[in-house]
Design a protein around this motif. Sequence first.
Motif, mmCIF file in Angstrom:
data_model
loop_
_atom_site.group_PDB
_atom_site.id
_atom_site.type_symbol
_atom_site.label_atom_id
_atom_site.label_comp_id
_atom_site.label_asym_id
_atom_site.label_seq_id
_atom_site.Cartn_x
_atom_site.Cartn_y
_atom_site.Cartn_z
ATOM 1 N N SER A 359 0.707 -1.048 -0.059
ATOM 2 C CA SER A 359 0.051 -0.059 -0.204
ATOM 3 C C SER A 359 0.972 1.199 -0.155
ATOM 4 N N GLN A 362 2.164 1.573 -3.491
ATOM 5 C CA GLN A 362 1.263 2.086 -4.400
ATOM 6 C C GLN A 362 0.707 3.563 -4.279
ATOM 7 N N LYS A 363 0.948 4.304 -3.273
ATOM 8 C CA LYS A 363 0.595 5.574 -2.987
ATOM 9 C C LYS A 363 2.024 6.368 -3.316
ATOM 10 N N GLU A 364 2.969 5.843 -3.286
ATOM 11 C CA GLU A 364 4.545 6.325 -3.789
ATOM 12 C C GLU A 364 3.971 6.572 -5.311
ATOM 13 N N HIS A 367 1.724 9.310 -6.146
ATOM 14 C CA HIS A 367 1.883 10.580 -5.906
ATOM 15 C C HIS A 367 3.124 11.036 -7.038
ATOM 16 N N VAL A 394 -6.256 3.621 -0.558
ATOM 17 C CA VAL A 394 -5.168 4.388 -1.185
ATOM 18 C C VAL A 394 -5.781 5.422 -1.898
ATOM 19 N N ASP A 397 -6.682 8.237 0.448
ATOM 20 C CA ASP A 397 -5.404 8.984 0.710
ATOM 21 C C ASP A 397 -5.034 9.967 -0.280
ATOM 22 N N PHE A 398 -4.933 9.655 -1.614
ATOM 23 C CA PHE A 398 -4.545 10.395 -2.742
ATOM 24 C C PHE A 398 -5.396 11.659 -2.968
#
Length: 451
Positions: A359, A362-364, A367, A394, A397-398
Motif C-alpha cells: 500500500s 502504491q501511494k508512492e 504521487h 489508497v 489518501d490520494f
Amino acid sequence: MTKQTYNIRNIALDLLMRISDQGGYSHLVIDQMLKKNQLEPRDGGLLTEIVYGTLQRKITLEYDLNSFIRSNKKIDKWVNWLLYLSFYQMKYLDKVPDHAVIHQSVEIAKRKGHKGIANFVNGILRSVQREGFPDYQEISDPVKRVSIETSHPLWLVKRWNEQYGIGKTEKMCQTNITHKKVSIRVQPLRITREQLLSRLETSHIKASLSPFSEQGLVIEEGNILRDETFQESLFTIQDESSMLVAELMDLKEGMAVLDACSAPGGKATHIAEKMNDNGKVSAYDLHDKKAELVRKKAKELGLTSIQSAQSDARKLQEKHAKQSFDRILIDAPCSGLGVLRSKPDIKYNKTKEDIVKLSIIQKEILHHIEPLLKNEGKLMYSTCTVDQEENEEVIKDFVEKHPDYRVDPTFFDELPAILKDSSGRSEFGIQIFPQDINSDGFFMTRLVRDS
C-alpha cells in the motif's frame, strides 16, 4: 497400475514439494514440468488437477490429516504432501477409485521411504476409507470454519470478515476454490469477435459473448490453447475483470497513454487495440525481462503503437515531462489476493506486513506519476486484489492529498449494468469480488484531473 500412472503421482509430489518448500510459482513450475515430460493431454490434465487441487485445498487437507494422527507425531514433509494429494483424490476426484489411490500412494512411500512409512501411509488412508472425512459444520467459530472449509489462512478470513462481513467473505472464499472458465480478448484489427466465434465452432470449441467487453469471449467447452487460432495470435487470454480496465479508460484514437506497471502486457495491448493502434502507448515495468514480455506480446499481436522499456514507475518523471499524457493507467503492484483461483499458492505466501508495504508503494507510485497527466486527463487505478488497504484506502489518501484530482463521477455511469448497483461500489471506485461476475477479484477507479 501402469508405470505412467505411478509417474504422474510421483511428479505431482515433486511439484508440490518444489512449490511449497522452494518457493516456486505454481503456474510456472507446472508449465515447465508439462513441457519437460511431454505428457499426453489426459495425463497432463490429471497432473495439473492433482497439483492445483491439492494446493488449493491444503489447509482443509491438513485439518483432515490432523484428525487421523496423534498431535505429537512427527512426519516428514514429503509424507505430509503424499497424504494431502492422496486425500485430495479420494475426496474430490470421483473418477479415481479409493483402492487405486491407496495402492499408488503406498508404492510411492515404499520407493521414496521405507516399509515403515509405507505401512503408516496405508494405515492412514485405510482409516479415511472406513471413517470418512471430518464434518466442518461441527466447527462452532464461523471464521475458523470458513478458513478450514475453504482452505484460506485464518488471518486472511478474519481480515476479510472485518472488511466485508462473514456472508460476503464466505462466498468469496467458496468461489476461490472453484474452477474458472478461460476468457479471451479478440484482436479486432485482425478478426471480428463473430468471425473468431465461427472459427472456434468448426474446431468444436464452444464459446459465448462476454457482456463486459466487445472483444471478449468466454470458453465454455474445449481447449483453446490447442487451437490454431491461438498460434495465429488472433486473441489474448485475459480475465473479464481485467478487460474492464481498458474498456473504462475512455480511450480515443491518437491519444498519448502511459501504462506505468505494464507486464506482461495484457492491458497495454488492449489499450492499443481500443485506439485502433493509432496513438502512443508508453509501457514500463520495473524489470527488463518483464518489459521484454510486453514488447513480445505487442509484436505477436501486430501492434506498433506500444513502446516498452524498463523503469521503476516511481522514476518516470525522469523520462517524461509534466502533463505528457491524455490517459494514465496504474495497474499497481499488489498482493494478488483477487486471483487465488489461478494462483492458489499466493494465499499461503502473503502476510499482513506485505499488504502494508504494498500500500505504501502504491501511494508512492500515484504521487510520483500524477504530474504526468494533462489537465482534464484521466487516470485509471486498478489492482487484482480485494483488500481495502490496497484499494479504497489508497485512493482516499490520494484525493485528500491532491485537491486537483477527484474520482470521475462519469466512471460509475459507464460500468456494466450488472455492476452499477454492486455492493462493492464505493465513493472511491468499484471492488469486483470473484463471485460477482465469476471472474478474478479486481478493484478499479478512474480519477480526473481538473484544469
